[in-house]
Design an enzyme around this catalytic site. Sequence first.
Site, short mmCIF file in Angstrom:
data_model
loop_
_atom_site.label_atom_id
_atom_site.label_comp_id
_atom_site.label_asym_id
_atom_site.label_seq_id
_atom_site.Cartn_x
_atom_site.Cartn_y
_atom_site.Cartn_z
N GLY A 67 9.67 30.46 -28.35
CA GLY A 67 9.22 29.16 -28.82
C GLY A 67 7.78 29.24 -29.28
O GLY A 67 7.08 30.21 -28.97
N CYS A 94 10.61 36.39 -24.98
CA CYS A 94 9.33 35.98 -25.58
C CYS A 94 8.72 34.80 -24.81
O CYS A 94 8.32 34.98 -23.68
CB CYS A 94 9.52 35.67 -27.07
SG CYS A 94 7.97 35.64 -27.95
N TYR A 95 8.69 33.59 -25.36
CA TYR A 95 8.16 32.46 -24.59
C TYR A 95 8.91 32.34 -23.26
O TYR A 95 8.33 32.00 -22.23
CB TYR A 95 8.28 31.16 -25.39
CG TYR A 95 7.65 29.99 -24.68
CD1 TYR A 95 6.30 29.72 -24.83
CD2 TYR A 95 8.39 29.19 -23.80
CE1 TYR A 95 5.70 28.67 -24.14
CE2 TYR A 95 7.80 28.14 -23.11
CZ TYR A 95 6.45 27.89 -23.28
OH TYR A 95 5.86 26.86 -22.60
N HIS A 131 12.26 40.38 -29.31
CA HIS A 131 13.44 39.54 -29.59
C HIS A 131 14.71 40.39 -29.73
O HIS A 131 14.96 40.92 -30.80
CB HIS A 131 13.21 38.73 -30.87
CG HIS A 131 12.24 37.61 -30.69
ND1 HIS A 131 12.61 36.33 -30.37
CD2 HIS A 131 10.88 37.61 -30.72
CE1 HIS A 131 11.54 35.57 -30.24
NE2 HIS A 131 10.47 36.32 -30.45
N GLU A 160 17.63 39.33 -29.97
CA GLU A 160 18.67 38.61 -30.72
C GLU A 160 18.63 38.87 -32.22
O GLU A 160 19.58 38.56 -32.92
CB GLU A 160 18.57 37.10 -30.43
CG GLU A 160 17.34 36.38 -30.97
CD GLU A 160 16.11 36.45 -30.06
OE1 GLU A 160 15.93 37.47 -29.38
OE2 GLU A 160 15.31 35.50 -30.06
N SER A 212 32.25 21.32 -51.94
CA SER A 212 31.42 21.86 -53.02
C SER A 212 32.12 23.01 -53.71
O SER A 212 31.68 23.48 -54.74
CB SER A 212 30.11 22.37 -52.44
OG SER A 212 30.37 23.51 -51.65
N GLY A 213 33.24 23.47 -53.13
CA GLY A 213 33.91 24.63 -53.70
C GLY A 213 33.43 25.91 -53.06
O GLY A 213 34.02 26.98 -53.26
N GLY A 214 32.36 25.82 -52.27
CA GLY A 214 31.87 26.99 -51.56
C GLY A 214 32.71 27.23 -50.31
O GLY A 214 33.58 26.43 -49.95
N ASP A 253 31.77 27.27 -47.18
CA ASP A 253 31.48 26.45 -45.99
C ASP A 253 32.26 25.14 -46.00
O ASP A 253 32.96 24.80 -45.04
CB ASP A 253 29.99 26.11 -45.89
CG ASP A 253 29.12 27.33 -46.06
OD1 ASP A 253 29.65 28.45 -45.86
OD2 ASP A 253 27.94 27.19 -46.38
N SER A 254 32.12 24.39 -47.10
CA SER A 254 32.78 23.08 -47.09
C SER A 254 34.29 23.26 -47.10
O SER A 254 35.02 22.44 -46.55
CB SER A 254 32.31 22.22 -48.26
OG SER A 254 32.53 22.86 -49.48
N LYS A 294 26.82 32.16 -41.65
CA LYS A 294 27.72 32.37 -42.78
C LYS A 294 28.85 33.37 -42.48
O LYS A 294 30.01 33.12 -42.77
CB LYS A 294 26.89 32.91 -43.95
CG LYS A 294 27.62 32.93 -45.23
CD LYS A 294 27.37 31.64 -45.91
CE LYS A 294 28.30 31.40 -47.04
NZ LYS A 294 28.06 30.06 -47.58
#
Length: 515
Positions: A54, A81-82, A171, A173, A225-227, A229-230, A371
């Site tokens: 953070g 880290c934090y 990190h 991750e 959107s045609g992508g 994701d949607s 993604k």
Amino acid sequence: MTDRILIIDFGSQVTQLIARRVRESGVYSEIVPFQSAEAAFKEMNPKAVILSGGPASTTEMGSPRAPQIVFEAGIPVLGICYGQQTICAQLGGEVASSDHREFGRAFVSVEKTSPLFEGCWEQGTNHQVWMSHGDRVVSLPDGFEVIGTSEGAPFAAIADEKRHFYAVQFHPEVVHTPDGAKLIENFTHKIAGCSGDWTMAEYRQQAVDAIRKQVGDKKVICGLSGGVDSSVAAVLIHEAIGDQLTCIYVDHGLMRMGETEQVLSMFRDHYNIPLVHVDAADLFIGQLEGESDPEVKRKTIGRLFIEVFEEEAKKLGGADFLAQGTLYPDVIESVSFTGGPSVTIKSHHNVGGLPERMNMQLVEPLRELFKDEVRDLGRELGLPDSFIGRHPFPGPGLAIRCPGGITRDKLDILRQADAIYLDEIRKAGLYDAIWQAFAVLLPVQTVGVMGDGRTYEFVCALRAVTSVDGMTADFYHYDMEFLGRAATRIINEVRGINRVVYDVTSKPPGTIEWE
Ligand code: XMP
């Protein structure tokens, strides 16, 4: 009951990557902001806790802390880290600001064997990690010992093996810590004893259950959107609630060449989901014409999308929910995922909530995913590979690839250049090796000479990147032959462009899109 890991968020830009690595190790996790961590801890009964990084400093008054209960429950804790600094500050160690700040690549020397390092880091070896810190731990709480050091962080990795508390300054991750995923898997499996039986199939089932619970018997409209994701969001929601879902495809006049036709035919051929096609090009372009401020462009587009959805919802006799394929990287760069203090980089058009007057709620089943995880989920849902492999295309479309004032002419020029560029990429067999590629039309005119005449036309920049999740990216290393070929075709075939340049910026420090 599945094993659960609780991730407490202190506002790092990469907290979701922790969740993702935990998911990859086959374990379910939930992220909660530090403010509500105590209640979440009591409700969830996790097998272990991870404390994120953070931007705060534990040396500041009022800086965030983990609930004390986390350290009293007798379960493993990993601080990053934090998270490491707050463990030390809370358990009796000391943290100080350091002159030797470390950002980027560093090397950790392994001082002791530990279950955290099992099977990958042996005592006496050195390993690349990614650091991003100003403060560092200067004295350890009782019970802790150093298990790894780096030049800038003498306490780069520490452990209290008896209590199963571990903490690292680097990190694990991020992909730039090459063995980080293995260290997190060691934590979830070897230290926390999770069984690792959680899969994307289960994610699908959980997501379907969550959508049903959220939506009930109400109506949902989904912006398509045609992508990828949607579309994945639409198919998932359709699986959950069937015909309560209507998809709306808004053509904002900022699509690539031929894209609208492709999207409509793909959806009509492949799916049996009700789809409304709205031609809103005049509305969008009318309001964007001449606009050059990237944030104003994004916000205008976001607002108009909402207006169109509102209008369409009315025509359908009302809808209670608006579904979007918002992904985690969209969320984290726009607002902090958990309401924490991470910084806004860009206002992604589909993040930021709905105006109150709409009386609609958002359904965003992909909000926690990256993604490539969405692609996995798409495969799990049976979407065709050719479709899943499509390059991402941003909601604001060509508006953010046309820096400076937007005009219809410029959009036309850009569309043509972009189509030629992608055609060359496909012909060269490079489409699948590249994560995302597109042309950008620069608001700069330069002098050229064509057929003995002087030209004074626009510059086109070509962009292509490799990436895993869109959070970090490298420019694609074409051979010069390819670039020369694409540039020649663009200059010869597109009126209005007389110069082509290639963008060799990685992310960070750049972003993938230019605006
Ligand atoms: P940046 O430019 O932030 O982009 O590095 C990361 C990825 O996100 C896409 N992108 C968007 N996608 N709405 C979207 O749906 C947006 O407003 C948006 N802005 C950027 C971008 O194309 C890249 O894949």
